[in-house]
Design an enzyme around this catalytic site. Structure first.
Site, short mmCIF file in Angstrom:
data_model
loop_
_atom_site.label_atom_id
_atom_site.label_comp_id
_atom_site.label_asym_id
_atom_site.label_seq_id
_atom_site.Cartn_x
_atom_site.Cartn_y
_atom_site.Cartn_z
N THR A 11 0.82 -1.23 0.00
CA THR A 11 0.00 0.00 0.00
C THR A 11 0.84 1.27 0.00
O THR A 11 0.30 2.37 -0.06
CB THR A 11 -0.92 0.04 1.24
OG1 THR A 11 -0.09 -0.11 2.40
CG2 THR A 11 -1.97 -1.03 1.20
N TYR A 153 14.46 -2.55 16.46
CA TYR A 153 14.30 -2.58 14.99
C TYR A 153 15.48 -3.35 14.37
O TYR A 153 15.27 -4.22 13.52
CB TYR A 153 14.20 -1.17 14.42
CG TYR A 153 14.08 -1.18 12.90
CD1 TYR A 153 12.95 -1.70 12.27
CD2 TYR A 153 15.12 -0.70 12.10
CE1 TYR A 153 12.86 -1.74 10.88
CE2 TYR A 153 15.03 -0.73 10.71
CZ TYR A 153 13.90 -1.26 10.11
OH TYR A 153 13.81 -1.31 8.72
N GLU A 189 7.15 6.25 3.55
CA GLU A 189 6.43 6.62 4.78
C GLU A 189 7.14 6.08 6.03
O GLU A 189 6.68 6.26 7.15
CB GLU A 189 5.00 6.05 4.72
CG GLU A 189 4.13 6.69 3.66
CD GLU A 189 2.73 6.10 3.56
OE1 GLU A 189 2.34 5.29 4.43
OE2 GLU A 189 2.02 6.46 2.60
#
Ligand code: NDP
Ligand code: 8X3
Length: 252
Positions: A11, A153, A189
């Protein structure tokens, strides 16, 4: 009959660019993501531009039952998946370990590691049945180095690096290729998500130098996915020219 690629996190960013690139070279697509409207938008754009079929699945990769159900109930012709691009992932926060936010840790571990495992477990038996297939995992420079505030992460991307190497060995007898791409900074993003919607902080990440863009990674995926049958690209580390390591960035 076109080849079929299943792309997680299609997306936005890297996944969306890869979907468009793979459509351009003739793959039919199964695109996955949580945001239904974005999924439909990407699907419509691709259908408007390329002569391929696109199936969109609204799916959170953290939901193992849903992952299994949605992959298992694909129509028979869509189960012949040639390429799995495990791309869905995120970083949340930059807290030092002693101040870590448990919910941020869980979102990263559940998405980047467990989600990738759930999708791989659902798709790889379909490839084994076909005696062919290719899995490409998106890791990161963060899977090869650690940096301040990157703790969890980086751990998830180190895990994906290990899962890639382990999958390569396990799937070797089944003629399934396994590859990874480890990008440095790519403007998507990603930083907006990492800084929880703070666009000022997010744009600072890319100040003063030219980062990679999602299309650079899509071209790398295209290269890896189109090698001859006897060639497996194990791993590609790709960086902006002005980034030498997680911590060394040449900014103007
Ligand atoms: P974006 O934030 O632009 O895109 C992330 C994608 O992942 C979105 O499509 C999002 O879709 C999807 N996603 C996130 N969580 C889930 C979930 N639980 N279930 C399904 N889909 C999910 O970031 P990038 O394109 O930059 O990131 C793609 C991959 O590349 C990630 O794995 C990231 O770690 C890695 N990477 C990124 C780098 C960078 O600098 N940008 C560098 C190195 C690696 P939705 O929100 O609709 O669910
Ligand atoms: C994303 C790149 O350097 O922010 O994986 O970890 S970095």
């Amino acid at each position: 009959m076109n080849k079929i690629a299943l792309i997680t996190g299609a997306t936005a960013g890297i996944g969306e660019a890869c979907a468009k690139k793979l459509a351009q070279i003739g793959f039919d697509l199964i695109i996955l993501g949580r945001r239904k409207e974005k999924l439909e938008q990407v699907k419509e754009e691709i259908l408007g531009q390329y002569k391929v079929k696109v199936l969109s699945l609204e799916l959170d990769v953290r939901n193992q039952i849903d992952v299994d159900e949605k992959i298992n109930s694909l129509p028979k012709e869509w189960k012949k998946i040639d390429l799995l691009l495990n791309n869905a992932g995120l970083a949340v926060g930059v807290s030092p370990i002693q101040e870590g936010i448990i919910d941020d840790w869980e979102r990263m571990i559940d998405t980047n590691v467990k989600g990738l495992l759930y999708v791989t477990k659902a798709v790889s038996p379909l490839m084994i049945e076909q005696k062919a297939g290719h899995i490409i995992n998106i890791t990161s420079i963060a899977g090869k180095e650690v940096y301040p505030g990157g703790n969890v992460y980086c751990a998830t991307k180190h895990a994906v690096d290990a899962i890639t190497k382990g999958s390569r060995i396990d799937l070797l007898p089944h003629n399934i290729k396994v590859s990874s791409i480890a990008p440095g900074m790519v403007e998507t993003e990603f930083s907006l998500v990492r800084f929880k919607g703070d666009s000022g902080k997010a744009s600072q990440v890319y100040n003063g130098f030219t980062p990679l863009n999602a299309e650079d990674i899509a071209e790398t995926v295209e290269f890896i996915a189109t090698r001859p049958a006897h060639v497996n690209i194990n791993d590609i580390l790709i960086m902006p020219t002005n980034q030498a390591s997680s911590r060394d960035v040449n900014r103007n």
